[in-house]
Write a protein that holds these residues in place. Structure first.
Motif, mmCIF file in Angstrom:
data_model
loop_
_atom_site.group_PDB
_atom_site.id
_atom_site.type_symbol
_atom_site.label_atom_id
_atom_site.label_comp_id
_atom_site.label_asym_id
_atom_site.label_seq_id
_atom_site.Cartn_x
_atom_site.Cartn_y
_atom_site.Cartn_z
ATOM 1 N N PHE A 1 9.626 -3.909 30.718
ATOM 2 C CA PHE A 1 8.196 -4.135 30.943
ATOM 3 C C PHE A 1 7.358 -3.334 29.942
ATOM 4 N N ASP A 2 6.110 -3.784 29.731
ATOM 5 C CA ASP A 2 5.260 -3.111 28.736
ATOM 6 C C ASP A 2 4.429 -1.971 29.306
ATOM 7 N N GLY A 3 4.380 -1.830 30.641
ATOM 8 C CA GLY A 3 3.653 -0.729 31.249
ATOM 9 C C GLY A 3 2.162 -0.947 31.381
ATOM 10 N N GLU A 4 1.693 -2.161 31.122
ATOM 11 C CA GLU A 4 0.261 -2.434 31.143
ATOM 12 C C GLU A 4 -0.249 -2.914 32.495
ATOM 13 N N LYS A 5 0.630 -3.232 33.412
ATOM 14 C CA LYS A 5 0.213 -3.817 34.691
ATOM 15 C C LYS A 5 -0.629 -2.858 35.528
ATOM 16 N N GLY A 6 -0.240 -1.592 35.549
ATOM 17 C CA GLY A 6 -1.010 -0.608 36.302
ATOM 18 C C GLY A 6 -0.657 -0.508 37.764
ATOM 19 N N SER A 7 0.283 -1.303 38.223
ATOM 20 C CA SER A 7 0.799 -1.226 39.589
ATOM 21 C C SER A 7 2.287 -1.525 39.526
ATOM 22 N N PRO A 8 3.035 -1.212 40.584
ATOM 23 C CA PRO A 8 4.497 -1.353 40.515
ATOM 24 C C PRO A 8 4.947 -2.770 40.159
ATOM 25 N N TYR A 9 5.985 -2.830 39.331
ATOM 26 C CA TYR A 9 6.510 -4.107 38.859
ATOM 27 C C TYR A 9 7.457 -4.732 39.871
#
Length: 258
Positions: free
Chosen positions: A107-115
């Motif tokens: 994952f790129d880490g841009e979501k800001g909430s758990p994947y």
């Protein structure tokens, strides 16, 4: 009795599985180090898988040096992508269920909430890209597989963040640790139990799963926990690293949700 082949058996997870293997008398284990079974060598895989009818293969073999992967991507892809493709191909032929360990770095880490397992992947470094390609090979070749994504593994075995921080603290060194990245530190022993319970119980469905110890921390927060756990907090200087840079880009927030 179910026969279980463990590749990469001298790594953190492989050694953690060996440590608890005797607690699962219903499982017959064969442990193979990367020297004994090279997943980039088809002949090596065929030879090992031919010794008995394995019910499961737990693949702990991987190229895991995130920094070096940027400098030698061909090596990372050879193990994490082509090697996994080799293993998946032969496991399918032998009717062996493959349990493959993957990473939050897909994952790129841009979501800001758990994947979630259903979230779109988008690796931002070579290591993550090579691990994702390995996942894709398994999915395209097999039906009977488990891909288990985990994060920030540590244990009493091998080299890892926990042991490095503890050693430096015991030596009295000042510590400077970034708080720019957040994930879930996961003890390899807990992951080992999860994997073996999966085999022993056979209650989970095939596909992709996430497993972590669930508590999200920055690397700085993890360092604090390590110091507290070992009665060293306040005895050494711990500060947040300023302008922390690594050669490989890393996801800022890679917490995994089960």
């Amino acid at each position: 009795m179910k026969s279980v082949l463990v590749t990469g058996a001298n790594g953190q997870l492989g050694q953690s599985i060996q440590k608890i293997a005797s607690s699962y008398p219903e499982l017959d284990f064969v442990f193979a180090s990367s020297n004994e079974l090279d997943i980039t060598d088809v002949t090596s895989i065929e030879k090992k898988l031919s010794i008995k009818a394995f019910s499961y293969c737990i693949n702990c073999a991987a190229y895991t040096n995130v920094e070096n992967a940027e400098k030698e991507p061909e090596k990372a892809f050879k193990v994490n992508s082509e090697g996994v493709k080799n293993l998946a191909t032969i496991c399918k032929e032998e009717q062996t269920v493959l349990i493959h360990i993957s990473t939050d770095y897909v994952f790129d880490g841009e979501k800001g909430s758990p994947y979630l397992v259903t979230d779109a992947t988008n690796p931002i470094n070579v290591y993550g890209a090579s691990k994702l390609e390995g996942e894709q090979h398994i999915q395209s070749l097999m039906r009977a597989y488990f891909i288990i994504r985990t994060s920030w593994l540590y244990s009493e075995f091998g080299k890892n963040f926990y042991k490095t921080i503890l050693q430096k603290a015991r030596e009295g060194a000042d510590l400077s640790v970034t708080d720019d990245q957040v994930g879930c530190p996961t003890h390899a022993g807990n992951l080992a139990k999860y994997v073996l319970n999966l085999i022993a119980g056979e209650s989970m469905h095939y596909g992709i799963h996430h497993f972590t110890d669930e508590k999200s921390l920055s690397w700085y927060g993890f360092a604090e926990e390590i110091l507290r756990e070992n009665n060293l907090f306040g005895k050494v200087q711990l500060e947040k690293a300023k302008n922390y840079r690594t050669f490989a880009r890393r996801p800022a927030y890679s917490v995994l949700k089960k």
